[in-house]
Design a protein around this motif. Structure first.
Motif, PDB file in Angstrom:
ATOM      1  N   VAL A 191      25.750  72.530   5.034  1.00  0.00           N
ATOM      2  CA  VAL A 191      27.357  73.632   4.569  1.00  0.00           C
ATOM      3  C   VAL A 191      26.356  75.493   5.182  1.00  0.00           C
ATOM      4  O   VAL A 191      27.893  76.017   6.012  1.00  0.00           O
ATOM      5  CB  VAL A 191      27.364  74.046   3.098  1.00  0.00           C
ATOM      6  CG1 VAL A 191      28.534  75.360   2.834  1.00  0.00           C
ATOM      7  CG2 VAL A 191      28.453  72.132   2.748  1.00  0.00           C
ATOM      8  N   ARG A 192      25.008  76.066   4.784  1.00  0.00           N
ATOM      9  CA  ARG A 192      25.557  76.893   5.599  1.00  0.00           C
ATOM     10  C   ARG A 192      25.136  77.072   7.304  1.00  0.00           C
ATOM     11  O   ARG A 192      26.186  78.076   7.533  1.00  0.00           O
ATOM     12  CB  ARG A 192      23.572  77.483   4.781  1.00  0.00           C
ATOM     13  CG  ARG A 192      23.435  78.761   5.191  1.00  0.00           C
ATOM     14  CD  ARG A 192      21.922  79.279   5.330  1.00  0.00           C
ATOM     15  NE  ARG A 192      22.024  79.568   3.329  1.00  0.00           N
ATOM     16  CZ  ARG A 192      21.286  78.478   3.048  1.00  0.00           C
ATOM     17  NH1 ARG A 192      20.375  77.262   3.317  1.00  0.00           N
ATOM     18  NH2 ARG A 192      21.285  78.091   1.330  1.00  0.00           N
ATOM     19  N   VAL A 249      36.510  79.994   5.241  1.00  0.00           N
ATOM     20  CA  VAL A 249      37.641  79.310   3.660  1.00  0.00           C
ATOM     21  C   VAL A 249      36.681  78.117   3.695  1.00  0.00           C
ATOM     22  O   VAL A 249      35.761  77.642   4.344  1.00  0.00           O
ATOM     23  CB  VAL A 249      39.225  79.429   4.028  1.00  0.00           C
ATOM     24  CG1 VAL A 249      39.790  78.919   2.932  1.00  0.00           C
ATOM     25  CG2 VAL A 249      40.254  80.965   4.324  1.00  0.00           C
ATOM     26  N   ALA A 250      36.684  78.296   2.189  1.00  0.00           N
ATOM     27  CA  ALA A 250      35.874  77.006   1.552  1.00  0.00           C
ATOM     28  C   ALA A 250      36.227  77.119   0.645  1.00  0.00           C
ATOM     29  O   ALA A 250      36.941  77.129  -0.305  1.00  0.00           O
ATOM     30  CB  ALA A 250      34.465  76.914   1.726  1.00  0.00           C
ATOM     31  N   VAL A 251      35.914  75.689   0.220  1.00  0.00           N
ATOM     32  CA  VAL A 251      36.645  74.692  -0.991  1.00  0.00           C
ATOM     33  C   VAL A 251      35.563  74.167  -2.020  1.00  0.00           C
ATOM     34  O   VAL A 251      34.410  73.916  -0.964  1.00  0.00           O
ATOM     35  CB  VAL A 251      37.439  73.999  -1.018  1.00  0.00           C
ATOM     36  CG1 VAL A 251      37.803  73.096  -1.892  1.00  0.00           C
ATOM     37  CG2 VAL A 251      38.985  74.601  -0.549  1.00  0.00           C
ATOM     38  N   ALA A 280      34.664  74.472   4.921  1.00  0.00           N
ATOM     39  CA  ALA A 280      33.444  73.408   4.130  1.00  0.00           C
ATOM     40  C   ALA A 280      34.115  73.469   2.697  1.00  0.00           C
ATOM     41  O   ALA A 280      34.875  73.977   2.557  1.00  0.00           O
ATOM     42  CB  ALA A 280      32.538  74.018   3.750  1.00  0.00           C
ATOM     43  N   VAL A 281      33.633  71.557   2.434  1.00  0.00           N
ATOM     44  CA  VAL A 281      34.388  71.995   1.312  1.00  0.00           C
ATOM     45  C   VAL A 281      33.049  70.566   0.566  1.00  0.00           C
ATOM     46  O   VAL A 281      32.822  69.993   1.196  1.00  0.00           O
ATOM     47  CB  VAL A 281      35.274  70.275   0.996  1.00  0.00           C
ATOM     48  CG1 VAL A 281      36.079  70.049  -0.252  1.00  0.00           C
ATOM     49  CG2 VAL A 281      37.336  71.295   2.063  1.00  0.00           C
ATOM     50  N   ILE A 340      31.706  68.610   5.163  1.00  0.00           N
ATOM     51  CA  ILE A 340      32.199  68.619   3.804  1.00  0.00           C
ATOM     52  C   ILE A 340      30.901  68.171   2.554  1.00  0.00           C
ATOM     53  O   ILE A 340      30.068  67.218   3.426  1.00  0.00           O
ATOM     54  CB  ILE A 340      32.883  67.145   3.557  1.00  0.00           C
ATOM     55  CG1 ILE A 340      34.188  67.473   4.187  1.00  0.00           C
ATOM     56  CG2 ILE A 340      33.149  66.400   1.850  1.00  0.00           C
ATOM     57  CD1 ILE A 340      35.280  66.777   4.494  1.00  0.00           C
ATOM     58  N   SER A 341      30.630  68.068   1.810  1.00  0.00           N
ATOM     59  CA  SER A 341      29.004  68.128   1.347  1.00  0.00           C
ATOM     60  C   SER A 341      29.932  66.945   0.101  1.00  0.00           C
ATOM     61  O   SER A 341      30.719  67.793  -0.796  1.00  0.00           O
ATOM     62  CB  SER A 341      28.467  69.153   0.969  1.00  0.00           C
ATOM     63  OG  SER A 341      28.639  69.520  -0.225  1.00  0.00           O
TER      64      SER A 341
END
Length: 188
Positions: free
Chosen positions: A14-15, A23-25, A94-95, A133-134
């Motif tokens: 994600v980094r 914007v991230a979730v 990223a989510v 997405i992780s």
């Protein structure tokens, strides 16, 4: 050399995708660890959306970010991650999903295939090119094994032309250890 734990690998992936001002979730707020991690990445000009069905998770996540003194726009919602697309109306970098149950809370309240798979589909639609997405899967609790297998099946079906998908975890650990499924969007 030491292999990172799956959760640390999720953060590493994600980094690499999240920019300052992005914007991230956090699709499953829990105790706010991922929300804080994402808030630090997006910084003052960025935004973090968060979802959880338990009010205590919203409270804990807000508190964790505030206590850390991290500034960014937070938009936390007490609703299931299957409502992601109804709330998030902008492209995301990223989510993060941490499936299962809220630690130190009611273990009967868990994520399920019925909510997780629609949420994953919506997350794919919201991702910008290069976004990730992780999904941390926890097959060691009741219901977690079914959800983990269905997440793997779903992720395996993503078209190779537009997506890269990996599975990462320790296969010689006892008790159905957690593992990571990470998804990268290759095209818009």
């Amino acid at each position: 050399m030491s292999f990172p734990k799956p959760l640390m690998m999720a953060q590493q992936i994600v980094r690499g995708a999240v920019r300052e001002g992005g914007v991230a979730v956090d699709a499953t707020l829990g105790n706010g660890h991922d929300a804080l991690f994402l808030a630090k990445l997006v910084g003052k000009e960025g935004k973090v959306y968060g979802f959880d069905v338990q009010e205590e998770a919203i409270t804990a996540s807000n508190l964790k970010v505030q206590e850390a003194g991290v500034e960014c726009e937070l938009s936390f919602h007490c609703r299931g991650h299957e409502h992601l697309a109804e709330t998030v109306q902008e492209p995301v970098q990223a989510v993060m999903f941490n499936l299962g149950y809220l630690p130190r809370a009611d273990k009967a309240v868990i994520t399920t295939v019925e909510t997780t798979l629609p949420a994953l589909g919506q997350a794919c639609d919201l991702l910008e090119k290069g976004g990730v997405i992780s999904v941390m899967c926890y097959p060691g609790h009741e219901g977690g094994d079914v959800e983990a297998q269905d997440v793997l099946k779903w992720a395996s079906s993503l078209p190779r032309e537009g997506w890269r998908v990996i599975q990462y975890g320790f296969i010689n650990a006892p008790n159905n250890p957690p593992f990571l499924v990470a998804i990268e969007k290759l095209s818009a």
